[in-house]
Design an enzyme around this catalytic site. Structure first.
Site: not given
Ligand code: PLP
Length: 379
Positions: A98, A170, A195
């Site tokens: 990311y 992640d 998300k």
């Molecule tokens: C959006 C996202 C993040 C960061 O998250 P935030 O809530 O925007 O700080 C980290 N990893 C992935 C895969 C993401 O899509």
């Protein structure tokens, strides 16, 4: 208890003190102590708040872990987890992480002399050859963003175990409904709960989960010591979104497959990237380590002119940063999620200016497809 039942009736879905069936918002920064020699469970809300505690415990159980931590954003969760490492420790990171993670490690953690090597983790040999004496962890994202590249979790985890390394995954793109890395032996799972977990484009939040008590103690120290905690109101929103995780994932995934199949047939489209397509690189590996293909896909147009026309004219969706929401979100990685990665690096990774990412939502997919079609110009 199966997954959807856990979402509604699992541990901590009912307030222990009142029986309230929705998560109570304990909007209190401090807690009265009834006995000065024996403090209660809560004293100050940065260190602990019942609303946060409920969410953290509930989410830990969904990921197959024992300890959960809620943060003020996904990147706060990721940065807090990376903060358990020290100066001169070395981490191996997926090269297509990311964009915000890339920024955090190359612009922030490098200043504290934590070392990082970016490798293509789709090939386990690359991870192996990047291991150094001071390597402490492997940081993975699978499927990756935005090209949905697949890393073999079992192979990476077993390599990590052989070398005494911590594996961090992640899991934002999959959610615990579709992939549970801790059950495969990973040590820490991190999430942008902004998300799929929250799911409604109304909250920024992050989560981290582990099974390991020592790691949990370290993460807690950072959560309390650095203080990037999630507020009670936002914990409530995440918890509310979470209840429908299964049906949202199921429906958006079904829509994503329909859209991917449709895109594959379009003449304007050069290539479609979706783990649910049999011709996708790593299709079999992904199938073995997950319970579904998810709701995010990417595709490349043949021309830049078509790409721009599409972004300005597509209908029945939103064109925006982010993913994992009830509405379909069309993103333009080179100007959005991956804008911080230098152009040369980006192109090496295959993130060209004709690439579009789509997080498919809950609309009637026929309407999304007709909204796409209107933005195609005949070449
Ligand atoms: C959006 C996202 C993040 C960061 O998250 P935030 O809530 O925007 O700080 C980290 N990893 C992935 C895969 C993401 O899509």
């Amino acid at each position: 208890m199966r997954f959807a039942t856990k979402l509604l009736h699992g541990e901590n879905t009912i307030d222990r003190s009142t029986g309230a069936v929705t998560l109570p918002i304990y909007q209190s920064s401090t807690f009265h102590q009834f006995d000065i020699d024996n403090f209660g469970e809560y004293d100050y809300a940065r260190s602990g708040n019942p609303t946060r505690k409920y969410l953290e415990e509930e989410f830990a159980q969904l990921e197959g872990g024992s300890y959960g931590f809620a943060f003020s954003s996904g990147i706060a969760a990721i940065s807090s987890v990376i903060s358990i490492f020290s100066s001169r420790d070395h981490l191996i990171v997926s090269e297509d992480v990311y964009g915000g993670t890339y920024r955090a490690v190359t612009k922030l953690f490098n200043r504290f002399n934590i070392e990082f090597t970016f490798v293509n983790t789709n090939n386990i040999e690359n991870i192996k050859s990047a291991i150094k004496k001071n390597t402490k962890a492997i940081y993975l994202e699978t499927p990756s963003n935005p090209l949905l590249k697949i890393t073999d979790l079992n192979a990476a985890i077993s390599l990590a175990k052989d070398n005494n390394l911590i594996t961090i995954v992640d899991n934002t793109f999959m959610s615990p409904y579709l992939q549970r890395p801790l059950e495969l032996g990973a040590d820490i799972v991190v999430h942008s709960a902004t998300k799929f977990i929250g799911g409604h484009s109304d909250v920024i939040a992050g989560l981290a989960v582990t099974k390991n008590k020592n790691i949990a103690d370290e993460i807690y120290k950072i959560q309390n010591g650095f203080g990037a905690i999630l507020s009670p109101q936002d914990c409530y929103l995440v918890s509310r979104g979470l209840k429908t995780l299964k049906i949202r994932m199921e429906e958006s995934q079904k829509n994503a497959l329909s859209l991917a199949n449709w895109l594959e047939e379009q003449e304007e489209v050069e290539k479609v990237y979706y783990p649910g397509l049999i011709n996708h690189n790593g299709y079999e590996i992904h199938k073995n380590q997950s319970f579904g293909s998810g709701a995010v896909l990417s595709f490349k147009f043949k021309t830049l002119e078509q790409t721009k026309y599409f972004l300005n004219n597509v209908e029945n969706v939103v064109v925006a940063v982010s993913l994992g929401a009830v509405e379909t979100i069309v993103s333009y990685p080179v100007k959005m999620s991956h804008a911080t990665i230098p152009r040369e690096e980006r192109e090496k990774l295959g993130i060209t200016d004709t690439l579009i990412r789509v997080s498919v939502g809950l609309e009637d997919i026929e309407d999304v497809i007709s909204g796409f079609k209107k933005a195609f110009i005949i070449l």
